[in-house]
Design a protein around this motif. Structure first.
Motif, PDB file in Angstrom:
ATOM      1  N   ALA A  45      10.296  -2.282  -4.157  1.00 28.29           N
ATOM      2  CA  ALA A  45       9.453  -2.496  -5.381  1.00 28.29           C
ATOM      3  C   ALA A  45       8.875  -4.023  -5.277  1.00 28.29           C
ATOM      4  CB  ALA A  45       9.872  -2.021  -6.624  1.00 28.29           C
ATOM      5  N   LEU A  46       9.980  -4.956  -4.932  1.00 28.96           N
ATOM      6  CA  LEU A  46       9.588  -6.382  -5.125  1.00 28.96           C
ATOM      7  C   LEU A  46       8.615  -6.770  -3.969  1.00 28.96           C
ATOM      8  CD1 LEU A  46      13.115  -8.155  -5.873  1.00 28.96           C
ATOM      9  CD2 LEU A  46      10.917  -7.892  -7.623  1.00 28.96           C
ATOM     10  N   GLY A  47       8.610  -5.738  -2.943  1.00 29.53           N
ATOM     11  CA  GLY A  47       7.619  -6.183  -1.996  1.00 29.53           C
ATOM     12  C   GLY A  47       6.131  -6.080  -2.367  1.00 29.53           C
ATOM     13  N   PHE A  48       5.997  -5.204  -3.404  1.00 25.67           N
ATOM     14  CA  PHE A  48       4.489  -4.925  -3.614  1.00 25.67           C
ATOM     15  C   PHE A  48       4.018  -5.867  -4.466  1.00 25.67           C
ATOM     16  CE2 PHE A  48       6.511  -0.343  -3.257  1.00 25.67           C
ATOM     17  CZ  PHE A  48       6.316  -0.332  -1.985  1.00 25.67           C
ATOM     18  N   ILE A  49       4.629  -6.902  -4.782  1.00 26.55           N
ATOM     19  CA  ILE A  49       4.205  -7.776  -5.689  1.00 26.55           C
ATOM     20  C   ILE A  49       3.293  -8.952  -5.090  1.00 26.55           C
ATOM     21  CG2 ILE A  49       6.012  -7.362  -7.648  1.00 26.55           C
ATOM     22  CD1 ILE A  49       7.097 -10.041  -6.813  1.00 26.55           C
ATOM     23  N   PHE A  50       3.413  -8.797  -3.704  1.00 23.39           N
ATOM     24  CA  PHE A  50       2.803  -9.940  -2.879  1.00 23.39           C
ATOM     25  C   PHE A  50       1.507  -9.307  -2.175  1.00 23.39           C
ATOM     26  CE2 PHE A  50       7.617 -10.643  -2.480  1.00 23.39           C
ATOM     27  CZ  PHE A  50       7.605 -11.891  -3.323  1.00 23.39           C
ATOM     28  N   VAL A  51       0.531 -10.062  -1.853  1.00 24.27           N
ATOM     29  CA  VAL A  51      -0.671  -9.843  -1.256  1.00 24.27           C
ATOM     30  C   VAL A  51      -0.493  -9.472   0.030  1.00 24.27           C
ATOM     31  CG1 VAL A  51      -3.206 -10.508  -1.071  1.00 24.27           C
ATOM     32  CG2 VAL A  51      -2.050 -11.261  -3.284  1.00 24.27           C
ATOM     33  N   PRO A  52       0.111 -10.299   1.186  1.00 26.65           N
ATOM     34  CA  PRO A  52       0.021  -9.906   2.332  1.00 26.65           C
ATOM     35  C   PRO A  52       0.504  -8.433   2.737  1.00 26.65           C
ATOM     36  CG  PRO A  52       0.891 -11.943   1.951  1.00 26.65           C
ATOM     37  CD  PRO A  52       0.783 -11.220   0.768  1.00 26.65           C
ATOM     38  N   ILE A  53      -0.328  -7.976   3.727  1.00 25.66           N
ATOM     39  CA  ILE A  53       0.038  -6.448   4.160  1.00 25.66           C
ATOM     40  C   ILE A  53       1.376  -6.366   4.633  1.00 25.66           C
ATOM     41  CG2 ILE A  53      -0.716  -4.224   5.431  1.00 25.66           C
ATOM     42  CD1 ILE A  53      -2.524  -5.185   3.090  1.00 25.66           C
ATOM     43  N   PRO A  54       2.373  -7.188   5.632  1.00 22.08           N
ATOM     44  CA  PRO A  54       3.220  -7.014   6.070  1.00 22.08           C
ATOM     45  C   PRO A  54       4.353  -6.895   4.982  1.00 22.08           C
ATOM     46  CG  PRO A  54       2.059  -8.739   7.179  1.00 22.08           C
ATOM     47  CD  PRO A  54       1.227  -8.214   5.997  1.00 22.08           C
ATOM     48  N   ALA A  55       3.911  -7.684   3.724  1.00 24.99           N
ATOM     49  CA  ALA A  55       4.854  -7.522   2.519  1.00 24.99           C
ATOM     50  C   ALA A  55       4.997  -5.955   2.041  1.00 24.99           C
ATOM     51  CB  ALA A  55       4.571  -8.602   1.442  1.00 24.99           C
ATOM     52  N   TRP A  56       3.826  -5.435   1.882  1.00 23.97           N
ATOM     53  CA  TRP A  56       3.965  -3.964   1.647  1.00 23.97           C
ATOM     54  C   TRP A  56       4.274  -3.084   2.542  1.00 23.97           C
ATOM     55  CZ3 TRP A  56       1.069  -1.471  -2.519  1.00 23.97           C
ATOM     56  CH2 TRP A  56       0.645  -2.229  -3.812  1.00 23.97           C
ATOM     57  N   TRP A  57       4.295  -3.210   3.618  1.00 22.74           N
ATOM     58  CA  TRP A  57       4.843  -2.615   4.751  1.00 22.74           C
ATOM     59  C   TRP A  57       6.462  -2.564   4.559  1.00 22.74           C
ATOM     60  CZ3 TRP A  57       1.764  -4.185   9.756  1.00 22.74           C
ATOM     61  CH2 TRP A  57       0.566  -3.504   9.562  1.00 22.74           C
ATOM     62  N   ALA A  58       7.128  -3.706   4.401  1.00 17.32           N
ATOM     63  CA  ALA A  58       8.526  -3.851   4.344  1.00 17.32           C
ATOM     64  C   ALA A  58       8.779  -3.259   3.162  1.00 17.32           C
ATOM     65  CB  ALA A  58       8.784  -5.400   4.299  1.00 17.32           C
ATOM     66  N   GLY A  59       8.011  -3.592   1.863  1.00 17.97           N
ATOM     67  CA  GLY A  59       8.490  -2.802   0.701  1.00 17.97           C
ATOM     68  C   GLY A  59       8.521  -1.427   0.793  1.00 17.97           C
ATOM     69  N   ALA A  60       7.570  -0.808   1.565  1.00 15.20           N
ATOM     70  CA  ALA A  60       7.356   0.741   1.855  1.00 15.20           C
ATOM     71  C   ALA A  60       8.602   1.220   2.584  1.00 15.20           C
ATOM     72  CB  ALA A  60       6.248   1.050   2.449  1.00 15.20           C
ATOM     73  N   ALA A  61       9.233   0.303   3.742  1.00 14.32           N
ATOM     74  CA  ALA A  61      10.266   0.949   4.096  1.00 14.32           C
ATOM     75  C   ALA A  61      11.553   1.157   3.473  1.00 14.32           C
ATOM     76  CB  ALA A  61      10.516   0.140   5.453  1.00 14.32           C
ATOM     77  N   VAL A  62      11.829  -0.392   2.700  1.00 17.95           N
ATOM     78  CA  VAL A  62      12.911  -0.210   1.670  1.00 17.95           C
ATOM     79  C   VAL A  62      12.937   0.666   0.669  1.00 17.95           C
ATOM     80  CG1 VAL A  62      14.121  -1.640   0.382  1.00 17.95           C
ATOM     81  CG2 VAL A  62      13.327  -2.668   2.476  1.00 17.95           C
ATOM     82  N   PHE A  63      11.795   0.861   0.096  1.00 19.69           N
ATOM     83  CA  PHE A  63      11.508   1.725  -1.220  1.00 19.69           C
ATOM     84  C   PHE A  63      11.888   2.973  -0.690  1.00 19.69           C
ATOM     85  CE2 PHE A  63       9.267   4.011  -4.420  1.00 19.69           C
ATOM     86  CZ  PHE A  63       9.426   3.405  -5.357  1.00 19.69           C
ATOM     87  N   GLY A  64      11.046   3.594   0.526  1.00 22.26           N
ATOM     88  CA  GLY A  64      11.549   4.745   0.854  1.00 22.26           C
ATOM     89  C   GLY A  64      13.054   5.068   1.293  1.00 22.26           C
ATOM     90  N   LEU A  65      13.700   4.245   1.840  1.00 17.78           N
ATOM     91  CA  LEU A  65      15.212   4.400   2.012  1.00 17.78           C
ATOM     92  C   LEU A  65      15.759   4.695   0.632  1.00 17.78           C
ATOM     93  CD1 LEU A  65      17.705   4.128   3.876  1.00 17.78           C
ATOM     94  CD2 LEU A  65      17.503   1.528   3.254  1.00 17.78           C
ATOM     95  N   GLY A  66      15.396   3.816  -0.340  1.00 13.12           N
ATOM     96  CA  GLY A  66      16.186   3.901  -1.646  1.00 13.12           C
ATOM     97  C   GLY A  66      15.752   5.397  -2.121  1.00 13.12           C
ATOM     98  N   LEU A  67      14.590   5.704  -1.989  1.00 10.27           N
ATOM     99  CA  LEU A  67      14.126   7.121  -2.529  1.00 10.27           C
ATOM    100  C   LEU A  67      14.740   8.231  -1.930  1.00 10.27           C
ATOM    101  CD1 LEU A  67      11.929   8.351  -4.242  1.00 10.27           C
ATOM    102  CD2 LEU A  67      10.350   8.262  -2.454  1.00 10.27           C
ATOM    103  N   GLY A  68      15.010   8.161  -0.525  1.00 11.68           N
ATOM    104  CA  GLY A  68      15.673   9.263   0.178  1.00 11.68           C
ATOM    105  C   GLY A  68      17.207   9.161  -0.395  1.00 11.68           C
ATOM    106  N   LEU A  69      17.847   8.169  -0.362  1.00  7.55           N
ATOM    107  CA  LEU A  69      19.178   7.990  -1.011  1.00  7.55           C
ATOM    108  C   LEU A  69      19.486   8.827  -2.157  1.00  7.55           C
ATOM    109  CD1 LEU A  69      20.133   4.639   0.093  1.00  7.55           C
ATOM    110  CD2 LEU A  69      21.273   6.780   1.130  1.00  7.55           C
ATOM    111  N   LEU A  70      18.398   8.529  -3.289  1.00  6.44           N
ATOM    112  CA  LEU A  70      18.409   9.007  -4.612  1.00  6.44           C
ATOM    113  C   LEU A  70      18.013  10.537  -4.482  1.00  6.44           C
ATOM    114  CD1 LEU A  70      17.154   5.924  -6.616  1.00  6.44           C
ATOM    115  CD2 LEU A  70      19.490   6.912  -6.574  1.00  6.44           C
TER     116      LEU A  70
END
Length: 418
Positions: free
Chosen positions: A301-326
């Motif tokens: 979720a912290l990746g989504f507070i930044f403007v650059p698109i690569p930060a959103w991509w990184a946040g998406a991958a990590v957020f999805g990992l946590g979502l799958g675990l939970l």
């Protein structure tokens, strides 16, 4: 040193259910892709984005009926319930597909199909979540839930692409017709399952009482209450993210191309998280896995507070990992914490509360707030809820909770204070 035991075997009944769910999830994805295109061409006064929005809303509304559907899942035999829900869905898709092939579909027909499909999909999910713990051994439950979640989330990735190709080749109505045998696969699989009686026989569904009983069981368990709080915040954050992500990609990136990468990364992260649950539970308890998954979600979720698109991509991958675990760990833990006769109502109550969170998330995302500030607020909300899980683990835990035991405990408490 930790000793790794052999993976527990799963019975034929589970594999039948899993095969049916996998094929039906593939068919559902085709239906999901085809409906907006049919809405754009539908007859009637409302056109364009308004028609598509109404169809999406009609398919989402049944989530609010989760407590009612959970009561049905507890009171009806699972084999018949799964077969009936898949059979009616298949016939409804067939009827609309044929109508679209030979005439102009009115918007009302699409709204009816979206609502019926969403209603029966929710019912099938509730019934299946209550069924799986009845057909697999307790030590195999995490693996079974991992496989089921993988089917529900993995098959649509193929289905969306297949649906797009079918629409291009045969039109949206033709794509619906191709999806019919896939949707009916769960019906065939359910009829081959062994007969299991209803979890709670001899009582009528009572929507308000079922909701109270489901929420009462959750309130009686510190762990279930903590899971409910985390799930509410997660669904709220997800709908804000899903709404703002396309806008972010359009404003600061290449639009649809960057958004496609975003969705691929989050879906890939979810699947990776689901796959990792089984080997991780050989070393960690489910409670520890849930605790770790919360921090992975926050990091994403912290990746989504930044403007650059690569930060959103990184946040998406990590957020999805946590979502799958939970997804797998929390589902398994909630099944372990609830008694057989009330499991459907508890799942339904959780789905109803999550529907409220999804609606609030959509409303929050529509406010004229800057995306970085909005996402920072959601990350802070997730951070503020972090103490819930360790606090719940430190509180005394009872045995599996059922509606009757919860009611008995309240009665005893009342008499002792009287």
């Amino acid at each position: 040193m930790t000793t790794l035991s052999a993976a527990p075997t799963l019975p034929r009944a589970f594999w039948l259910y899993w095969a049916g769910v996998s094929l039906t999830a593939l068919g559902d994805a085709i239906v999901y892709v085809a409906l907006p295109y049919l809405a754009l061409a539908a007859g009637g006064g409302l056109k364009g984005a308004g028609a598509v929005g109404l169809v999406v809303l009609a398919g989402s509304l049944p989530r609010f009926l989760g407590p009612v559907l959970g009561g049905l899942a507890d009171r009806l035999a699972p084999r018949g319930l799964l077969a009936l829900s898949a059979g009616i869905r298949g016939l409804a898709v067939l009827a609309v597909g044929l109508w679209g092939q030979f005439g102009t579909l009115p918007l009302a027909a699409l709204l009816a199909l979206a609502f019926v499909n969403g209603l029966l999909s929710t019912l099938a999910y509730t019934a299946g979540s209550a069924l799986v713990p009845r057909v697999v051994a307790p030590e195999a439950l995490a693996r079974a839930n991992s496989l089921s979640s993988g089917a529900l989330m993995g098959a649509p990735l193929l289905g969306y692409g297949l649906g797009g190709g079918l629409i291009h080749a045969a039109g949206a109505a033709g794509a619906l017709l191709v999806s019919v045998p896939l949707v009916l696969a769960l019906c065939a699989a359910a009829l081959a399952l062994p007969h299991l009686p209803a979890a709670q026989e001899g009582s009528r569904p009572r929507p308000l009482a079922d909701l109270r009983e489901g929420l009462g069981v959750i309130r009686s368990s510190p762990l279930l209450l903590a899971l409910l709080g985390m799930s509410f915040a997660l669904n709220l954050a997800m709908n804000v993210m899903n709404t703002r992500a396309p806008l972010q990609m359009a404003l600061h990136g290449r639009g649809a191309a960057d958004y496609a990468v975003f969705e691929m990364l989050i879906s890939g992260g979810v699947l990776l998280g689901i796959v990792l649950v089984t080997p991780l539970t050989a070393r960690w308890s489910l409670d520890a896995l849930i605790g770790a998954g919360r921090w992975v979600l926050l990091a994403g979720a912290l990746g989504f507070i930044f403007v650059p698109i690569p930060a959103w991509w990184a946040g998406a991958a990590v957020f999805g990992l946590g979502l799958g675990l939970l997804e797998v760990a929390a589902t398994t833990r909630s099944q372990q914490l609830t008694g057989l006769e009330v499991r459907g109502r508890v799942i339904g109550a959780l789905m109803g509360v999550n529907a409220v969170a999804l609606s609030l998330g959509a409303g929050l995302a529509a406010l004229p707030l800057p995306t970085p500030g909005l996402m920072l607020g959601l990350a802070l909300l997730l951070l503020a809820l972090m103490p819930l899980w360790p606090l719940a683990l430190r509180r005394p835990q009872g045995q599996r909770l059922s509606a009757s035991s919860s009611a008995s405990a309240k009665a005893s408490s009342s008499s002792s204070h009287g």
